[in-house]
Design an enzyme around this catalytic site. Structure first.
Site, PDB file in Angstrom:
ATOM      1  N   GLY A 251    -127.605  65.419  -3.687  1.00 22.93           N
ATOM      2  CA  GLY A 251    -126.563  64.400  -3.842  1.00 22.93           C
ATOM      3  C   GLY A 251    -126.939  63.140  -3.073  1.00 22.93           C
ATOM      4  O   GLY A 251    -127.747  63.199  -2.148  1.00 22.93           O
TER       5      GLY A 251
ATOM      6  N   ARG B 174    -129.215  68.839  -9.431  1.00 24.49           N
ATOM      7  CA  ARG B 174    -129.637  70.132  -9.988  1.00 24.49           C
ATOM      8  C   ARG B 174    -131.147  70.074 -10.218  1.00 24.49           C
ATOM      9  O   ARG B 174    -131.668  70.573 -11.204  1.00 24.49           O
ATOM     10  CB  ARG B 174    -128.888  70.453 -11.278  1.00 24.49           C
ATOM     11  CG  ARG B 174    -128.691  69.279 -12.104  1.00 24.49           C
ATOM     12  CD  ARG B 174    -127.846  69.319 -13.287  1.00 24.49           C
ATOM     13  NE  ARG B 174    -128.251  68.218 -14.121  1.00 24.49           N
ATOM     14  CZ  ARG B 174    -128.070  66.946 -13.800  1.00 24.49           C
ATOM     15  NH1 ARG B 174    -127.460  66.623 -12.698  1.00 24.49           N
ATOM     16  NH2 ARG B 174    -128.499  65.997 -14.581  1.00 24.49           N
TER      17      ARG B 174
ATOM     18  N   ASP C 108    -130.561  70.494   2.320  1.00 25.55           N
ATOM     19  CA  ASP C 108    -131.179  71.824   2.435  1.00 25.55           C
ATOM     20  C   ASP C 108    -131.905  72.275   1.165  1.00 25.55           C
ATOM     21  O   ASP C 108    -133.058  72.718   1.229  1.00 25.55           O
ATOM     22  CB  ASP C 108    -130.148  72.875   2.892  1.00 25.55           C
ATOM     23  CG  ASP C 108    -128.917  72.904   2.007  1.00 25.55           C
ATOM     24  OD1 ASP C 108    -128.739  71.965   1.197  1.00 25.55           O
ATOM     25  OD2 ASP C 108    -128.129  73.854   2.110  1.00 25.55           O
TER      26      ASP C 108
ATOM     27  N   THR D   6    -127.884  64.088   4.509  1.00 24.50           N
ATOM     28  CA  THR D   6    -126.675  64.724   3.984  1.00 24.50           C
ATOM     29  C   THR D   6    -125.468  64.272   4.780  1.00 24.50           C
ATOM     30  O   THR D   6    -125.542  64.144   6.014  1.00 24.50           O
ATOM     31  CB  THR D   6    -126.711  66.267   3.997  1.00 24.50           C
ATOM     32  OG1 THR D   6    -125.385  66.745   3.753  1.00 24.50           O
ATOM     33  CG2 THR D   6    -127.176  66.866   5.303  1.00 24.50           C
TER      34      THR D   6
ATOM     35  N   ASP E 217    -123.068  66.126   5.180  1.00 25.59           N
ATOM     36  CA  ASP E 217    -122.525  67.341   5.802  1.00 25.59           C
ATOM     37  C   ASP E 217    -123.054  67.569   7.217  1.00 25.59           C
ATOM     38  O   ASP E 217    -122.474  68.348   7.975  1.00 25.59           O
ATOM     39  CB  ASP E 217    -122.878  68.576   4.958  1.00 25.59           C
ATOM     40  CG  ASP E 217    -122.408  68.463   3.525  1.00 25.59           C
ATOM     41  OD1 ASP E 217    -121.470  67.678   3.278  1.00 25.59           O
ATOM     42  OD2 ASP E 217    -122.980  69.146   2.648  1.00 25.59           O
TER      43      ASP E 217
ATOM     44  N   ASP F 278    -125.589  69.302   8.142  1.00 24.59           N
ATOM     45  CA  ASP F 278    -125.783  70.750   8.325  1.00 24.59           C
ATOM     46  C   ASP F 278    -127.258  71.182   8.326  1.00 24.59           C
ATOM     47  O   ASP F 278    -127.548  72.362   8.130  1.00 24.59           O
ATOM     48  CB  ASP F 278    -125.012  71.515   7.230  1.00 24.59           C
ATOM     49  CG  ASP F 278    -125.506  71.171   5.827  1.00 24.59           C
ATOM     50  OD1 ASP F 278    -126.301  70.224   5.680  1.00 24.59           O
ATOM     51  OD2 ASP F 278    -125.089  71.858   4.875  1.00 24.59           O
TER      52      ASP F 278
ATOM     53  N   ARG G 289    -119.158  71.345   2.749  1.00 24.70           N
ATOM     54  CA  ARG G 289    -119.664  72.644   2.310  1.00 24.70           C
ATOM     55  C   ARG G 289    -119.365  73.727   3.356  1.00 24.70           C
ATOM     56  O   ARG G 289    -118.225  73.882   3.709  1.00 24.70           O
ATOM     57  CB  ARG G 289    -121.148  72.551   2.015  1.00 24.70           C
ATOM     58  CG  ARG G 289    -121.530  73.113   0.655  1.00 24.70           C
ATOM     59  CD  ARG G 289    -123.009  73.148   0.507  1.00 24.70           C
ATOM     60  NE  ARG G 289    -123.540  71.931  -0.034  1.00 24.70           N
ATOM     61  CZ  ARG G 289    -123.576  71.637  -1.330  1.00 24.70           C
ATOM     62  NH1 ARG G 289    -123.089  72.476  -2.209  1.00 24.70           N
ATOM     63  NH2 ARG G 289    -124.084  70.527  -1.759  1.00 24.70           N
TER      64      ARG G 289
HETATM   65  O1  F6P Z   1    -123.747  68.302   0.259  1.00 22.01           O
HETATM   66  C1  F6P Z   1    -123.063  67.102   0.086  1.00 22.01           C
HETATM   67  C2  F6P Z   1    -121.811  67.305  -0.700  1.00 22.01           C
HETATM   68  O2  F6P Z   1    -121.156  66.065  -0.812  1.00 22.01           O
HETATM   69  C3  F6P Z   1    -120.868  68.388  -0.161  1.00 22.01           C
HETATM   70  O3  F6P Z   1    -120.157  67.946   0.965  1.00 22.01           O
HETATM   71  C4  F6P Z   1    -120.050  68.699  -1.374  1.00 22.01           C
HETATM   72  O4  F6P Z   1    -119.567  70.020  -1.346  1.00 22.01           O
HETATM   73  C5  F6P Z   1    -121.042  68.554  -2.487  1.00 22.01           C
HETATM   74  O5  F6P Z   1    -122.099  67.742  -2.017  1.00 22.01           O
HETATM   75  C6  F6P Z   1    -120.479  67.936  -3.747  1.00 22.01           C
HETATM   76  O6  F6P Z   1    -121.476  67.933  -4.712  1.00 22.01           O
HETATM   77  P1  F6P Z   1    -121.323  67.250  -6.144  1.00 22.01           P
HETATM   78  O7  F6P Z   1    -121.620  65.783  -5.960  1.00 22.01           O
HETATM   79  O8  F6P Z   1    -122.348  67.938  -6.954  1.00 22.01           O
HETATM   80  O9  F6P Z   1    -119.932  67.471  -6.593  1.00 22.01           O
END
Ligand code: F6P
Length: 360
Positions: free
Chosen positions: A11, A75, A116, A138, A140, A142, A184
């Protein structure tokens, strides 16, 4: 070192463009090296139009820009790519094509900016011979092996502003306001924004909660004369003995999508007689201009990644350690994801100030 490639996987996060800008400027000015941008994560190695040259003019004005000029691909797992063959959708491994692409482009190094998942793939590509250097991205926060990832500070800033705004309506209407935040399986965004925004309850994945404890906190506040409460809830938070709440199941390509815990909590609290509203902040946390801290970190990471490339230090990731930029092995970075420690002074501080984590 004659030519390096850069790609942004997973992302997007505020600061990706700042890393690209710093890497391009350092590569060109300091090392006289050519830079190639790979589009849409690893996909750029497979698509015909997937690579673009990056010069100084291409990175002008990028520092404050969110998103990524290279495109991202959440993806983009090279070991499981969905393609249509003979009219049927199948999943294939394209890692060999990526290795061939790196050789065809004669890249001396490939800077992979990712979280990750992307860094996992990067390490596996290194084992197949790719000259990989990782940069931790990220919101997050993490990723192991580093004290900070770029994007996190911007997300916390946005989340804190949202809590500030919810406060006024909560107070005016004597309501409970729950704010569902991203992260997450890590509660850093909710913890930091919750403390910075003065939330009364902070729910994070690392501390399973009890519904009764949340309501007890809301009730205690009313008894103390505060007729409203603010709850910062991480999307990955879960009740004791229960599973996380998902809005979409996962498959070979997509990880399961978290979402909905805020509504579950809101419904419960309202059922106990306290008027409640739920806000899901969602992708607002990933958008917009990076904060000065994220630009500062991203710029240092981008330049340091190029210096690592010049030294031929592959399978490494740039990292922040006690305020300094260092490098750690990719394996260390991906093997133990970072989580909020229950002994974190922020958790202790919050508890001492009567902020509830919903567990007691
Ligand atoms: O890992 C970053 C993040 O923004 C998370 O906090 C969240 O769960 C996820 O990606 C959302 O992903 P997407 O953009 O695929 O909905």
């Amino acid at each position: 070192m004659k030519r390096i490639g850069i790609l942004t996987g997973g992302g997007d996060a505020p600061g990706l463009n700042a890393v690209i800008r710093a890497a391009v400027k350092t590569a060109i000015y300091e090392y006289g090296c050519e830079v190639i941008g790979i589009r849409d994560g690893y996909d750029g190695f497979i698509d015909d139009q997937g690579v673009i040259p990056l010069g100084i003019e291409d990175v002008r004005g990028l520092l404050p820009r969110g998103g990524t000029i290279l495109g991202a691909a959440s993806r983009g797992n090279p070991y499981a790519r969905k393609v249509i063959r003979d009219g049927k959708e199948i999943t294939i491994d394209v890692s060999e094509e990526i290795i061939t692409g790196i050789k065809r482009l004669e890249l001396d190094a490939l800077l992979v900016l990712g979280g990750d998942g992307t860094l996992h793939s990067a390490h596996e590509l290194y084992l197949k011979g790719a000259p990989i250097i990782g940069v931790p991205k990220t919101i997050d926060n993490d990723i192991g092996g580093t004290e900070a990832t770029f994007g996190f500070d911007t997300a916390v800033t946005t989340a804190t502003e949202a809590i500030d705004k919810l406060h006024t309506t909560a107070e005016a209407h004597h309501r409970v306001m729950a704010l569902e935040l991203m992260g997450r399986d890590a509660g850093f965004i909710a913890l930091h924004a919750g403390v910075a925004g003065g939330a009364d309850v902070i729910l994070i994945p690392e501390i399973p909660f009890r519904f009764e404890a949340i309501v007890a906190k809301v009730r205690q506040r009313v008894e103390r004369g505060y007729l409203f409460s603010i709850i910062a809830v991480s999307e990955g938070a879960k009740a004791v003995g229960e599973n996380q709440v998902f809005s979409r199941p996962g498959d070979e390509i997509y990880v399961p999508r978290l979402g909905g815990i805020g509504q579950v909590i809101g419904k419960y609290i309202e059922g106990q007689g306290f008027e409640t509203r739920v806000t899901v902040l969602g992708h607002l946390q990933r958008g917009g201009t990076p904060t000065p801290f994220d630009r500062w970190l991203a710029t240092r990471y981008g330049a340091a990644a190029v210096r690592l490339a010049a030294q031929g230090k592959f399978d490494r990731m740039v990292a922040l350690h006690m305020g300094k930029i260092v490098d750690v092995s990719l394996e260390e970075a991906i093997s133990i994801p970072k989580r909020v420690s229950l002994n974190d002074d922020a958790v202790i501080t919050a508890r001492g100030m009567s902020i509830s984590f919903g567990d007691e």
